[in-house]
Write a protein that holds these residues in place. Structure first.
Motif, PDB file in Angstrom:
ATOM      1  N   ARG A   1      34.001 -14.091   5.760  1.00 50.59           N
ATOM      2  CA  ARG A   1      32.742 -13.336   5.789  1.00 50.59           C
ATOM      3  C   ARG A   1      32.831 -12.204   6.822  1.00 50.59           C
TER       4      ARG A   1
ATOM      5  N   GLU B   1      34.421  -6.053  10.525  1.00 48.83           N
ATOM      6  CA  GLU B   1      35.412  -7.056  10.896  1.00 48.83           C
ATOM      7  C   GLU B   1      35.148  -8.343  10.118  1.00 48.83           C
TER       8      GLU B   1
ATOM      9  N   CYS C   1      41.840 -13.793   6.266  1.00 44.55           N
ATOM     10  CA  CYS C   1      40.396 -13.842   6.515  1.00 44.55           C
ATOM     11  C   CYS C   1      39.581 -13.454   5.281  1.00 44.55           C
TER      12      CYS C   1
ATOM     13  N   SER D   1      31.989 -10.629  10.020  1.00 45.41           N
ATOM     14  CA  SER D   1      31.444 -11.174  11.268  1.00 45.41           C
ATOM     15  C   SER D   1      30.719 -10.107  12.089  1.00 45.41           C
ATOM     16  N   ARG D   2      31.283  -8.901  12.092  1.00 45.22           N
ATOM     17  CA  ARG D   2      30.644  -7.825  12.855  1.00 45.22           C
ATOM     18  C   ARG D   2      30.896  -6.492  12.162  1.00 45.22           C
TER      19      ARG D   2
ATOM     20  N   GLU E   1      36.051 -12.472   9.299  1.00 41.82           N
ATOM     21  CA  GLU E   1      36.545 -13.708   9.909  1.00 41.82           C
ATOM     22  C   GLU E   1      36.142 -14.870   9.000  1.00 41.82           C
ATOM     23  N   ASP E   2      37.068 -15.702   8.643  1.00 44.64           N
ATOM     24  CA  ASP E   2      36.793 -16.911   7.853  1.00 44.64           C
ATOM     25  C   ASP E   2      35.964 -16.631   6.595  1.00 44.64           C
TER      26      ASP E   2
END
Lengths: 396, 242
Positions: free
Chosen positions: B226, B221, B50, B228-229, B223-224
């Motif tokens: 970047r 967190e 990620c 995300s949260r 994801e892909d």
């Protein structure tokens, strides 16, 4: 940081041993082969060492001491008349066959010296007296030759004697008896034959049929006249060639017959090529083994070098670390290799074959070449480390 | 551009990072934004691939992004050359690696001395400080051992000592517990937390290990490529979807 670099190197003993083996073997090969080469080459001008005189006079066409061009006996008078000459004595040198008691022949270096002055006589006699050369049919043989020719001798019982020749023993030169009245200690020669000393006049007899027998003239300058100065005077007055007797082959003096002999053999024989190949082989083997070992040492430590880069060690620090590691290994390898070469040389000198002369220049050259190998090894390592991305440490 | 607020330790904005050829490009980071504060321990989590390690490398200045800006303690990294980045890392960063990366031919204390010696400290002073640091991580008496004579947990303690000995404001930990069992991992994280807890220091930890989430102040967190949260309370993150 540099102490840690050394600790990194010495901590991996197996790798270090391999690295030192490569460097030591390389240093050994280069130093030992060079020393044997210069030992053999030093034998080429052995007559200059064994027959001592300040000035040697020869035919103007002579290039080296083993290739005498016979002079006329009257040339001796011409040389004696040159201003500054204290004395001049005739010298005969030739290669002749000696016939041993068992019928074998042996090539010897026959040296005929002036019977009045004994100029050019061997410095050390282990048996007999030089004055006994004035007795009929007498010769003095060198120690090594006596042992060699002794093996060809026959005892009273008709069996091989296997004992060195000694005072009182006889052999023949051109069917003329030669009776040994002394054994001398001299250096061995490139041609391999024993040195057999006799008087100049008797040498003429031993070389039947030779029209001219004067090979060289040995000259002593008067007090206050330097050898170089007298050489110039002799050449101007007689048209002959006059040489100094110094045996420093590294000098640039054109008057040294030893030096000219050395370089004659250098340019006219395949010996330098043969030994040069061995020395080059040592260099290449050293580069190959040490380069490869050091490279694999760097490869194994690559992730640590990447970690050092990540922690802020610049390539300057890392390059210096690698140079210190390589040069330290080079220094130890050089010491081990040269030490082994010295040990082998000692054994060689004791056995008398082959000759071994380790000039300081050989040590320096070996030192520089081993450091060169270390430098190449370090550069290979530095190139590898420089291409490592510091970010590689985060890839597990 | 407005100056970085004092509370922010690390700020990455709009970071792009690609690998490979234009025809065969792998996008590691895409318009990634990340912020870490002084005095906190923040964890970067997310599935494999990620972009966690890439973002960590960008923050550490070992990778230069193709686009975006990176500021670490007020210093823009994106405009610095390799030598300046190296000097910056030397002074401001401490690293704890997944595989420890302790030099096996050096003793424990020598390993800890490395960052100090890189900074140019004298050998004796570096030795004294490294020894004191080892004392703090509970390895008194093991100074002259070789790393391979220590357990995994002890080796990671050495790595922590090495990372903190020069008192860097930013500590970067890459999967610090992945090679350790549960209890040892917890001890190591407790140690990181205890030793690095300072209002002027920031700790960024990349991890897959949900058992250590509780040691963080915040969790980002990914994801892909970047963020995300961001969870201000680690308890809110459901480990099951990682």
């Amino acid at each position: 940081m540099y102490r840690l670099a050394l600790n990194m190197l010495f901590g991996d003993r197996a790798k270090l041993a391999m690295l030192l083996c490569g460097l030591a073997f390389s240093a050994l090969l280069m130093a030992q082969q060079s020393s044997v080469f210069f030992g053999i080459m030093s034998w080429t001008y052995t007559p200059m060492v064994n027959i001592r005189a300040q000035i040697w006079v020869s035919d103007s066409m002579v290039e080296q001491v083993n290739d005498a061009k016979p002079l006329r006996d009257t040339d001796l008078g011409r040389v004696r008349s040159v201003d500054g000459v204290a004395w001049a004595a005739p010298l005969h040198t030739s290669f002749v066959q000696a016939r041993m008691q068992d019928g074998n022949f042996k090539l010897i270096t026959l040296v005929g010296i002036d019977a009045d002055t004994f100029a050019g006589a061997p410095a050390v006699l282990t048996q007999g007296r030089i004055e006994d050369l004035r007795l009929p049919d007498t010769v003095i043989v060198d120690e090594w030759g006596a042992a060699l020719m002794g093996r060809m001798g026959v005892g009273p019982d008709g069996q091989p004697r296997n004992q060195p020749l000694t005072v009182g023993d006889t052999f023949e030169i051109n069917d003329i008896q030669a009776r040994i009245v002394g054994i001398c200690k001299v250096r061995r020669a490139f041609t391999g034959g024993p040195f057999v000393y006799t008087t100049y006049d008797r040498a003429k007899g031993y070389t039947l049929g030779a029209r001219r027998t004067l090979s060289f003239m040995l000259v002593e300058p008067q007090k206050g006249v330097t050898p170089i100065e007298l050489c110039d005077r002799i050449e101007r007055a007689t048209g002959l060639k006059a040489w100094t007797s110094d045996t420093v082959i590294w000098s640039w003096g054109e008057r040294s017959l030893a030096r000219n002999t050395f370089w004659w053999f250098w340019t006219n024989t395949g010996i330098p090529f043969s030994f040069g190949t061995a020395v080059l082989l040592g260099l290449f083997v050293g580069i190959a083994i040490s380069g490869q070992t050091f490279y694999s040492f760097v490869l194994e430590n690559l992730k640590y070098f990447a970690a050092l880069k990540a922690m802020g060690a610049g390539m300057g620090i890392i390059a210096r670390m690698l140079f210190i590691q390589a040069f330290s290994a080079g220094l130890i390898g050089f010491g081990l290799g040269v030490g082994m070469a010295q040990a082998i040389g000692r054994v060689m000198i004791e056995k008398g074959m082959p000759p071994f002369v380790m000039y300081p220049q050989i040590l320096w050259a070996t030192f520089v070449l081993v450091l060169g190998i270390s430098f190449v090894s370090a550069v290979i390592g530095i190139i590898k480390v420089s291409r490592v991305d510091a970010a590689a440490v985060f890839r597990g | 551009m407005s100056p970085v607020a004092p509370i922010v330790a690390v700020r990455a904005s709009g970071v792009d990072m690609f690998f490979g050829t234009p025809e065969n490009q792998v996008v590691a980071l895409k318009q990634a934004d990340f912020e870490a504060r002084r005095g906190e321990l923040i964890m970067l989590v997310g599935p494999s691939g990620c972009g966690k390690t890439t973002l960590l490398s960008v923050i550490a200045g070992t990778l230069t992004p193709q686009a975006g800006t990176v500021e670490v303690f007020g210093q823009r990294l994106d405009g610095l050359g390799q030598e300046e980045l190296t000097a910056f890392r030397r002074k401001h960063l401490g690293f704890v690696f997944q595989s420890f990366n302790l030099i096996p031919t050096l003793t424990v204390v020598e390993n800890v001395m490395v960052p100090l010696l890189i900074q140019g400290l004298a050998n004796d002073e570096a030795h004294a400080r490294a020894k004191a640091m080892l004392d703090q991580v509970g390895l008194k008496g093991r100074e002259d051992d070789r790393p391979d004579g220590l357990s995994g947990g002890q080796q990671q303690r050495v790595a922590i000592a090495r990372a903190l000995v020069h008192e860097p404001p930013l500590l970067i930990c890459d999967e610090p517990t992945s090679a350790l069992d549960k209890d040892t991992g917890a001890h190591i994280m407790q140690l990181v937390r205890d030793l690095s807890r300072s209002p002027e220091r920031c700790v960024v930890v990349v991890t897959h290990d949900h058992r250590i989430f509780r040691f963080s102040d915040r969790i980002a967190e990914m994801e892909d490529g970047r963020i995300s949260r961001v969870f201000d309370d680690p308890k809110l993150l459901d480990a099951s979807h990682l």
